[in-house]
Each structure stands twice: as C-alpha cells, then as structure tokens.
Enzyme design. Structure first.
Site, short mmCIF file in Angstrom:
data_model
loop_
_atom_site.label_atom_id
_atom_site.label_comp_id
_atom_site.label_asym_id
_atom_site.label_seq_id
_atom_site.Cartn_x
_atom_site.Cartn_y
_atom_site.Cartn_z
N THR A 27 20.93 -17.19 32.98
CA THR A 27 20.67 -15.87 32.38
C THR A 27 19.29 -15.88 31.72
O THR A 27 18.87 -16.91 31.19
CB THR A 27 21.74 -15.58 31.31
OG1 THR A 27 23.02 -15.62 31.93
CG2 THR A 27 21.55 -14.22 30.67
N ASP A 80 18.79 -22.45 35.62
CA ASP A 80 18.79 -21.66 34.38
C ASP A 80 17.52 -21.93 33.59
O ASP A 80 16.83 -22.94 33.80
CB ASP A 80 20.03 -22.01 33.54
CG ASP A 80 20.35 -20.95 32.49
OD1 ASP A 80 19.59 -19.97 32.38
OD2 ASP A 80 21.36 -21.12 31.79
N GLY A 96 19.64 -15.51 24.98
CA GLY A 96 20.25 -14.31 25.55
C GLY A 96 21.72 -14.19 25.23
O GLY A 96 22.38 -13.24 25.67
N GLU A 102 26.98 -20.41 30.30
CA GLU A 102 25.92 -21.25 30.88
C GLU A 102 26.34 -22.71 30.85
O GLU A 102 26.15 -23.45 31.81
CB GLU A 102 24.62 -21.06 30.11
CG GLU A 102 23.99 -19.69 30.31
CD GLU A 102 22.80 -19.43 29.40
OE1 GLU A 102 22.10 -18.44 29.64
OE2 GLU A 102 22.57 -20.21 28.47
N LYS A 120 7.71 -23.37 26.40
CA LYS A 120 9.03 -23.78 25.90
C LYS A 120 9.06 -25.26 25.50
O LYS A 120 10.03 -25.72 24.89
CB LYS A 120 10.11 -23.54 26.98
CG LYS A 120 10.14 -22.14 27.56
CD LYS A 120 10.65 -21.14 26.55
CE LYS A 120 10.71 -19.72 27.08
NZ LYS A 120 11.72 -19.46 28.06
C1 5RP Z 1 20.21 -17.20 27.73
C2 5RP Z 1 19.37 -18.42 27.78
C3 5RP Z 1 18.06 -18.30 28.51
O1 5RP Z 1 18.01 -19.28 29.48
C4 5RP Z 1 16.95 -18.51 27.54
O2 5RP Z 1 17.11 -17.57 26.48
C5 5RP Z 1 15.58 -18.35 28.19
O3 5RP Z 1 15.31 -17.02 28.40
P1 5RP Z 1 13.97 -16.49 29.04
O4 5RP Z 1 13.91 -17.00 30.44
O5 5RP Z 1 14.12 -15.00 28.95
O6 5RP Z 1 12.82 -16.99 28.20
O7 5RP Z 1 19.71 -19.46 27.29
O8 5RP Z 1 21.38 -17.40 26.97
#
Ligand code: 5RP
Length: 196
Positions: A27, A80, A96, A102, A120
């Site tokens: 997600t 993910d 998210g 997940e 990140k």
């Molecule tokens: C959702 C998550 C996402 O993987 C995480 O927030 C990364 O999000 P993005 O790709 O929008 O930076 O853990 O629960």
C-alpha cells in the site's frame, strides 16, 4: 528529478521480480506506481493478494484479479514500500495505516521486495513516527504503555483501519534495537501490530 519520479523508478525495478503466479501487493504512493505498471504485465500473473482496500480498488480498476489470501496459499513475492529503512533493511511501515495486513501478506510470502526511494534511508529509525494499530477500546491503555517505552503517542484522529481499529503514531523514538521494540509493543494487550 521529483520524488514521485524516484518512486516510479523504484516500482519499475520491482517489476522484474514478477514472473508468474500470485503477487502480494502493499500500500502507498510507491506501490500505486507498482500497481499501474503491474497492469501492463497482468497477463503474466494469476492475480494479486492485496494489503488494503485502497490497493484492491486500484488493482480492480486495472482488471487485475484480487484474490483472498486464505485461498492463495504461500506467495512467492510481496512488493511494498516503507516509511523508513536502515542499512539492515529494518523498516518502519504503516504511514498509510495498512501495517497489519501488510505484515500478514509479507509473512505469507517467500520474498519481500521493498520499493523505496533514497529519502527513506536513515541511520537510526524513529524520525518517522512509528505507527501502531490498536483495538479502539485499548487506545488509552496502549498509549500509556508506549509512553513507558519512551515514546510520545499521538492518536491519528478521523482514521479507521481496514480492520476497524485506530492508529497511534509514536513520536520521539530513537530506535536502537528495532526487533526488541517490536516485541515489546506486540506484547501490549490491545496493540494489534507494529511493523518493523
Ligand atoms: C502503508 C505503508 C507504505 O508502504 C509506506 O507508508 C510508504 O508509503 P509511500 O510509498 O507513499 O511513501 O507502510 O501502510
């Protein structure tokens, strides 16, 4: 190059891991790129197991069959994103709010390909507030225990997870030992999961 371009590049790199069968899909905005790209090779796969309602909807809109994990068996691949990663690939996830599903789909998969742009990567996990999914009636109790662990929990108001629970985002943590902290949080009655 924008961060969105970098997210798309990370998603593109994961496509080469998709060979056949059923793919586990995470997600987030990086995963959204992955889903859009997966649509271009959907003929190669039987379908996907999703970690959230929002990812399910996006895949369905592309005509990618979304399958039930209870019927899919073990998956070869889970793709993910992450909110933070250290050099040991220990992650903070759940920005998210989809962390529990997940974690389940990742746990049911043989390989986890994490798609994340360079922003990140951190030396020490915890700058990003650590999301913890909590049973609603346990919110205050879990928050008190998180304070004892040195954090500052903040209730993510107006947000309900796909499982009907709430999220506490824990600020001010300097996570030296991610596995130990994960175990401690998972042992708090009422905490559904924390994703490390
Ligand atoms: C959702 C998550 C996402 O993987 C995480 O927030 C990364 O999000 P993005 O790709 O929008 O930076 O853990 O629960």
């Amino acid at each position: 190059m924008s961060q969105d371009d970098l997210k798309r590049m990370a998603a593109e790199a994961a496509l080469e891991y998709v060979k056949s069968g059923i793919v586990g899909v995470g997600t987030g905005s990086t995963v959204n790129h992955f889903i859009d790209l997966l649509a271009g090779i959907k003929h190669k796969i039987d379908g996907a197991v999703s970690s959230s309602e929002v990812s399910s909807e996006r895949m369905k809109s592309h005509g990618i069959p979304v399958l039930d994990l209870n019927a899919s068996g073990e998956l070869d691949l889970y793709v993910d994103g992450a909110d933070e990663s250290n050099s040991h690939l220990q992650l903070i996830k759940g920005g998210g709010g989809a962390l529990t599903r997940e974690k389940i789909v990742a746990g049911a998969s043989r390989k986890f390909v994490c798609i994340a742009d360079g922003s990140k990567l951190v030396d020490l996990l915890g700058e990003f507030p650590l999301p913890v999914e909590v049973i609603p009636m346990a919110r205050s109790h879990v928050a008190r225990q998180l304070v004892k662990l040195g954090g500052t929990p903040v209730w993510r108001e107006d947000f309900v997870t796909d499982n009907g629970n709430v999220i506490l985002d824990v600020h001010n943590l300097r996570i030296m030992e991610p596995a130990k902290l994960e175990q401690k949080i998972n042992n708090i009655a009422g905490a559904v999961s924390v994703r490390r």
